[in-house]
Design a protein around this motif. Structure first.
Motif, mmCIF file in Angstrom:
data_model
loop_
_atom_site.group_PDB
_atom_site.id
_atom_site.type_symbol
_atom_site.label_atom_id
_atom_site.label_comp_id
_atom_site.label_asym_id
_atom_site.label_seq_id
_atom_site.Cartn_x
_atom_site.Cartn_y
_atom_site.Cartn_z
ATOM 1 N N ASP A 17 62.157 37.769 30.915
ATOM 2 C CA ASP A 17 61.463 37.097 31.370
ATOM 3 C C ASP A 17 61.693 35.802 31.314
ATOM 4 O O ASP A 17 61.070 35.058 30.046
ATOM 5 N N ASP A 18 61.149 34.717 32.429
ATOM 6 C CA ASP A 18 61.306 33.728 31.913
ATOM 7 C C ASP A 18 60.027 32.934 33.174
ATOM 8 O O ASP A 18 60.174 31.417 33.625
ATOM 9 N N TYR A 19 59.527 34.531 34.057
ATOM 10 C CA TYR A 19 58.587 33.117 34.891
ATOM 11 C C TYR A 19 57.874 34.747 34.433
ATOM 12 O O TYR A 19 57.922 35.783 34.456
ATOM 13 N N PHE A 20 55.961 34.285 34.499
ATOM 14 C CA PHE A 20 55.031 35.126 34.863
ATOM 15 C C PHE A 20 53.908 34.777 35.696
ATOM 16 O O PHE A 20 53.898 33.434 35.602
ATOM 17 N N ALA A 21 53.730 35.776 36.644
ATOM 18 C CA ALA A 21 51.870 35.340 36.956
ATOM 19 C C ALA A 21 52.111 36.778 37.067
ATOM 20 O O ALA A 21 51.506 37.911 37.576
ATOM 21 N N LEU A 22 50.111 36.848 35.990
ATOM 22 C CA LEU A 22 49.100 37.843 35.700
ATOM 23 C C LEU A 22 47.653 37.339 36.351
ATOM 24 O O LEU A 22 47.205 36.835 36.433
ATOM 25 N N THR A 23 47.679 38.830 37.237
ATOM 26 C CA THR A 23 46.228 38.647 37.434
ATOM 27 C C THR A 23 44.899 39.581 37.192
ATOM 28 O O THR A 23 45.351 41.027 37.310
ATOM 29 N N PHE A 24 43.953 39.126 36.231
ATOM 30 C CA PHE A 24 43.439 39.711 36.108
ATOM 31 C C PHE A 24 42.148 39.992 36.679
ATOM 32 O O PHE A 24 41.911 39.114 36.796
ATOM 33 N N HIS A 25 41.869 41.633 36.760
ATOM 34 C CA HIS A 25 40.337 41.575 37.022
ATOM 35 C C HIS A 25 39.258 41.496 36.302
ATOM 36 O O HIS A 25 39.104 42.493 35.302
ATOM 37 N N TYR A 26 38.529 41.450 36.267
ATOM 38 C CA TYR A 26 36.974 41.529 35.788
ATOM 39 C C TYR A 26 35.507 41.598 37.288
ATOM 40 O O TYR A 26 35.316 40.721 36.986
ATOM 41 N N GLY A 27 36.118 42.929 37.698
ATOM 42 C CA GLY A 27 34.816 42.991 38.671
ATOM 43 C C GLY A 27 35.299 42.018 39.765
ATOM 44 O O GLY A 27 36.160 42.455 40.274
ATOM 45 N N ASP A 28 34.552 41.244 40.197
ATOM 46 C CA ASP A 28 35.242 40.606 41.214
ATOM 47 C C ASP A 28 35.474 39.629 40.354
ATOM 48 O O ASP A 28 35.866 38.617 41.252
ATOM 49 N N ARG A 29 35.673 38.868 39.128
ATOM 50 C CA ARG A 29 36.176 37.850 39.164
ATOM 51 C C ARG A 29 37.237 37.885 38.694
ATOM 52 O O ARG A 29 37.875 39.138 38.325
ATOM 53 N N ARG A 30 38.630 36.791 39.013
ATOM 54 C CA ARG A 30 39.935 36.891 38.564
ATOM 55 C C ARG A 30 39.894 35.940 37.943
ATOM 56 O O ARG A 30 39.566 35.229 37.432
ATOM 57 N N ALA A 31 41.138 36.011 36.536
ATOM 58 C CA ALA A 31 41.928 35.169 36.275
ATOM 59 C C ALA A 31 43.534 35.221 36.265
ATOM 60 O O ALA A 31 43.829 36.357 36.003
ATOM 61 N N VAL A 32 43.497 33.921 36.311
ATOM 62 C CA VAL A 32 45.385 34.382 36.705
ATOM 63 C C VAL A 32 46.097 33.529 36.272
ATOM 64 O O VAL A 32 45.856 32.750 35.806
#
Length: 341
Positions: free
Chosen positions: A205-220
């Protein structure tokens, strides 16, 4: 003095570990496990260059620092722990969560320290972000964004990008980015992930996009090797405003260029790169970044060994990050959100 043996004298050993070990009170660089004897002699006269096995077996060595290719981390750390050494391992601690679990169990059984080198907790830009989050000025944070991009369209040496070498953008930069996210917000509830091989001939892999969920908060968290124009390094958006920050901490560039940690300007960010806080009424403030200082990691190692203080980075933190990366890979492969708790 804590007699320290460094295994590996490539980029990580020469630019990061050896200079920091030499600069931190309480540590002495006693030996280097490498075949690059001439390079060691030129940089650190009097420090012997020996084999990694001889370094681990030396009863005079108290602390072993491992800065070698990712695929060798587990075997070397296991040997050092079995020899009764305290151990620092460059990121990723191991390529897999199961290997990390085994090392943690071994360290606990032997009452030895196992410390992942997550030095990016002491980046100037991350220190600015952490201070802002802890201040509460943004109120409830709805969105946290982090980008770490490079423009490297050509493949590196084949051994560095082989699937069985613990390679790939997620393990490389994702280890630091996920660790920083965990420091700020703790464990997330779920992850949606996209991983890709975008360069011709890439096997990892040489690209990633991760979206983590913390309730209504998002960490991208996102990273690519095919982006020439910089995206914001950090973006935080909450009920109290937005903070946007460009540019990387200057320590790596300085160390790779032969700079000294003793330079009065070391770790100080160019003021042009300081982040900007936009308040709800449109007011914009520039927030200066603190001085970045990777020496704080090794100062923490000294305190843990000599004084019984907690380690500067917990091995369980690295294990949590590896488990999140496993979940991200599963999410990308299955094309679905993965619940984490």
């Amino acid at each position: 003095m804590i007699r320290t043996g460094l295994i590996g004298f490539g980029l990580g050993g020469t630019a990061f570990h050896a200079p920091l070990i030499a600069a931190v009170e309480g540590l002495v660089l006693a030996a280097v496990g490498t075949s690059r004897g001439e390079a060691v002699a030129a940089a650190y006269p009097g420090v012997p260059a020996i084999s990694p096995a001889a370094l681990i077996a030396d009863p005079a060595i108290d602390l072993v620092v491992i800065s070698t290719p990712n695929a060798t981390h587990f075997e070397l750390a296991q040997a050092a722990l079995r020899a009764g050494k305290h151990v620092v391992v460059d990121k990723p601690l191991t390529p897999s969560a199961s290997q990390a679990e085994a090392l943690i169990a071994l360290a606990e059984a032997g009452e030895r320290l196992l410390v992942p080198f997550h030095n990016r907790r002491w980046d100037s830009d991350f220190l600015a972000v952490r201070a802002l989050v802890e201040s509460g000025r943004l109120g409830e944070i709805a969105l946290f964004e982090a980008h770490w991009d490079r423009f490297r369209p050509d493949l590196a040496q084949a051994w560095k990008e082989a699937p069985d070498a613990g390679a790939g953008q997620l393990l490389d930069l994702g280890s630091h980015m996920i660790d920083q996210m965990l420091v700020l917000f703790g464990m997330p509830d779920a992850v949606d992930a996209d991983l890709a091989r975008q360069r011709s001939g890439s096997q990892v892999d040489d690209y990633f996009a991760l979206t983590f969920h913390y309730g209504d908060r998002r960490a991208v968290l996102a990273s690519s090797r095919l982006i020439a124009a910089p995206r914001p390094r950090f973006g935080l958006h909450g009920h109290g405003g937005s903070f946007v920050k460009y540019g990387l901490d200057p320590q790596e560039a300085a160390l790779r260029g032969g700079g000294s940690v003793h330079d009065p300007a070391h770790g100080l960010e160019d003021p042009a790169l300081h982040g900007r806080l936009t308040l709800p009424d449109g007011t914009v403030e520039t927030l200066a970044s603190a001085r970045g200082d990777y020496r704080q990691f090794y100062a923490g190692v000294v305190a843990a060994i000599r004084d019984g203080a907690g380690p500067p980075v917990l091995a369980s933190d690295a294990l949590a990050g590896l488990r999140l990366m496993d979940a991200a890979r599963q999410s990308a492969e299955d094309g679905r959100r993965i619940r984490l708790c």
